[in-house]
Enzyme design. Structure first.
Site, PDB file in Angstrom:
ATOM      1  N   LYS A  30       5.433  -1.493  18.704  1.00  0.00           N
ATOM      2  CA  LYS A  30       6.186  -1.808  17.499  1.00  0.00           C
ATOM      3  C   LYS A  30       7.667  -1.879  17.870  1.00  0.00           C
ATOM      4  O   LYS A  30       8.221  -0.930  18.423  1.00  0.00           O
ATOM      5  CB  LYS A  30       5.967  -0.730  16.431  1.00  0.00           C
ATOM      6  CG  LYS A  30       4.612  -0.786  15.761  1.00  0.00           C
ATOM      7  CD  LYS A  30       4.579  -1.890  14.729  1.00  0.00           C
ATOM      8  CE  LYS A  30       3.301  -1.820  13.896  1.00  0.00           C
ATOM      9  NZ  LYS A  30       3.256  -2.893  12.881  1.00  0.00           N
TER      10      LYS A  30
ATOM     11  N   ASP B 291       5.335  -6.381  17.954  1.00  0.00           N
ATOM     12  CA  ASP B 291       5.354  -6.682  16.520  1.00  0.00           C
ATOM     13  C   ASP B 291       6.693  -6.261  15.942  1.00  0.00           C
ATOM     14  O   ASP B 291       7.054  -5.087  15.973  1.00  0.00           O
ATOM     15  CB  ASP B 291       4.214  -5.937  15.818  1.00  0.00           C
ATOM     16  CG  ASP B 291       4.084  -6.332  14.352  1.00  0.00           C
ATOM     17  OD1 ASP B 291       4.833  -7.222  13.904  1.00  0.00           O
ATOM     18  OD2 ASP B 291       3.222  -5.753  13.663  1.00  0.00           O
TER      19      ASP B 291
ATOM     20  N   GLU C 103       4.988 -10.753  17.444  1.00  0.00           N
ATOM     21  CA  GLU C 103       4.697 -11.133  16.064  1.00  0.00           C
ATOM     22  C   GLU C 103       5.984 -11.226  15.239  1.00  0.00           C
ATOM     23  O   GLU C 103       6.736 -10.259  15.157  1.00  0.00           O
ATOM     24  CB  GLU C 103       3.771 -10.094  15.413  1.00  0.00           C
ATOM     25  CG  GLU C 103       2.404  -9.983  16.053  1.00  0.00           C
ATOM     26  CD  GLU C 103       1.595  -8.846  15.444  1.00  0.00           C
ATOM     27  OE1 GLU C 103       1.677  -8.655  14.212  1.00  0.00           O
ATOM     28  OE2 GLU C 103       0.888  -8.152  16.195  1.00  0.00           O
TER      29      GLU C 103
ATOM     30  N   ASP D 103       1.979 -13.639  11.623  1.00  0.00           N
ATOM     31  CA  ASP D 103       1.323 -12.539  10.926  1.00  0.00           C
ATOM     32  C   ASP D 103       1.633 -12.667   9.440  1.00  0.00           C
ATOM     33  O   ASP D 103       0.846 -13.226   8.680  1.00  0.00           O
ATOM     34  CB  ASP D 103       1.814 -11.208  11.493  1.00  0.00           C
ATOM     35  CG  ASP D 103       1.272  -9.992  10.755  1.00  0.00           C
ATOM     36  OD1 ASP D 103       0.467 -10.176   9.818  1.00  0.00           O
ATOM     37  OD2 ASP D 103       1.643  -8.864  11.092  1.00  0.00           O
TER      38      ASP D 103
ATOM     39  N   LYS E 249      -4.757  -9.529   9.555  1.00  0.00           N
ATOM     40  CA  LYS E 249      -4.984  -8.202   8.987  1.00  0.00           C
ATOM     41  C   LYS E 249      -5.804  -8.422   7.704  1.00  0.00           C
ATOM     42  O   LYS E 249      -5.243  -8.715   6.652  1.00  0.00           O
ATOM     43  CB  LYS E 249      -3.661  -7.513   8.694  1.00  0.00           C
ATOM     44  CG  LYS E 249      -2.816  -7.232   9.948  1.00  0.00           C
ATOM     45  CD  LYS E 249      -1.517  -6.529   9.567  1.00  0.00           C
ATOM     46  CE  LYS E 249      -0.785  -6.019  10.799  1.00  0.00           C
ATOM     47  NZ  LYS E 249      -0.139  -7.087  11.572  1.00  0.00           N
TER      48      LYS E 249
END
Length: 323
Positions: free
Chosen positions: A134, A162, A191, A214, A236
């Site tokens: 992250k 991400d 992402e 995303d 997701k």
């Protein structure tokens, strides 16, 4: 004969789980159970605060309305609320024998902070080494230095990053400046680095760091297509919608030459095991992004293989509605 039950859960989160602007103290949601004659199916409905457009209460209302119609023999359409559409579609798929039991329990290890801890975990892995980091929670320059350290320390590592649209173009460039050009090809994708898709595309073209869509997948009017610098889409399902919608996105991505990756929205162990089955079924060539089990302090009904975490059983849950 059709029977349905909706169970409500509230599980404590590990301290320090922050989603955008709030600390998440509990993971709240529902398990939906459908029975038709001798068949049954289950699904998890758990909107993710700060990311889902629906609240837990709105999800409950929409689910109860759907269940009432279904129990009367109707075939209600998909809910407009993604978490509801996904959970119900999983329950229907199990009920109808359409969701295979085989699962992909591989996980791309998730690094939220200490890179040394991730390096140790990667050293214990066999086979393909893929991890997720992250970024965007701290300074972009710090993120760049951490990513560069990981790529340098583990020569066979492929990283997924991400940023959740957290950077301006200038900050994204600051991140890229600290990534050795010789390592950039080992970033499988980043992402949504920038606040707009246009800036993210420009970043990919200018830096040679591939990106993935995303959040954009859930923007009205957004189309998945082949574009320079785009390597993948990250789905997701809790935020996306029904299994049918996920299948559609995967098919479109493949036609465009893009990788499709199934990823978690911090579901419980129940939801994660279903996501592992979905990943094995629909995206067998891609390691799913499901390393969020330990963010929740208890498993729920169905357990992740080999996990020693405590389990909350069905008899401990509140019945929110039943037919």
């Amino acid at each position: 004969m059709r029977i349905a039950t909706l169970y409500r859960f509230r599980l404590p989160m590990e301290a320090g789980v922050i989603l955008r602007y709030q600390r998440l103290k509990t993971r709240d949601g529902f398990l939906v159970h459908l029975q038709k004659n001798d068949h049954q199916g289950w699904g998890e409905i758990s909107p993710l605060p700060e990311f889902s457009k629906e609240t837990v209460e709105l999800a409950r209302e929409a689910t109860v309305e759907w269940l009432k119609q279904w129990c009367l023999g109707a075939e209600p359409g998909e809910s407009e609320l993604p978490s509801v559409a996904f959970g119900i579609s999983c329950a229907l798929a199990e009920l109808q024998g359409e969701l295979p039991e085989a699962a992909d329990y591989r996980k791309a290890p998730l690094c939220n902070g200490d890179p040394d801890e991730l390096i140790v975990r990667l050293g214990e892995m066999s086979g393909q080494k893929v991890a997720k980091v992250k970024v965007g929670l701290y300074e972009a320059v710090r993120d760049g230095m951490v990513v560069n350290v990981l790529l340098e320390a583990v020569p066979d590592l492929s990283l997924r990053l991400d940023a959740n649209r957290s950077w301006s173009r200038a900050k994204a460039n600051g991140f890229a400046k600290y990534i050795d050009p010789d390592y950039r090809h080992r970033i499988a994708f980043l992402e949504e680095p920038c606040q707009t898709p246009a800036d993210s595309l420009a970043f990919a073209r200018d830096t040679g760091i591939a990106i993935a869509w995303d959040e954009s997948l859930r923007d009205e009017g957004f189309n998945v297509e082949a574009q320079e610098g785009v390597a993948a889409i990250v789905i997701k399902p809790t935020l996306t919608g029904s299994l049918a919608r996920c299948c559609q996105l995967i098919s479109t991505a493949r036609s465009a030459g893009l990788e499709a990756v199934i990823s978690s929205s911090i579901e419980t162990s129940f939801g994660l095991t279903q996501l592992a089955r979905i990943a094995h079924w629909l995206t067998p060539a891609s390691i799913p992004g499901l390393d969020t089990l330990e963010l929740v302090q208890s498993q729920l009904v169905r357990c992740w293989p080999d996990s020693t975490m405590p389990v909350t059983g069905l008899d401990e849950l509140e019945i929110a509605w039943c037919s």
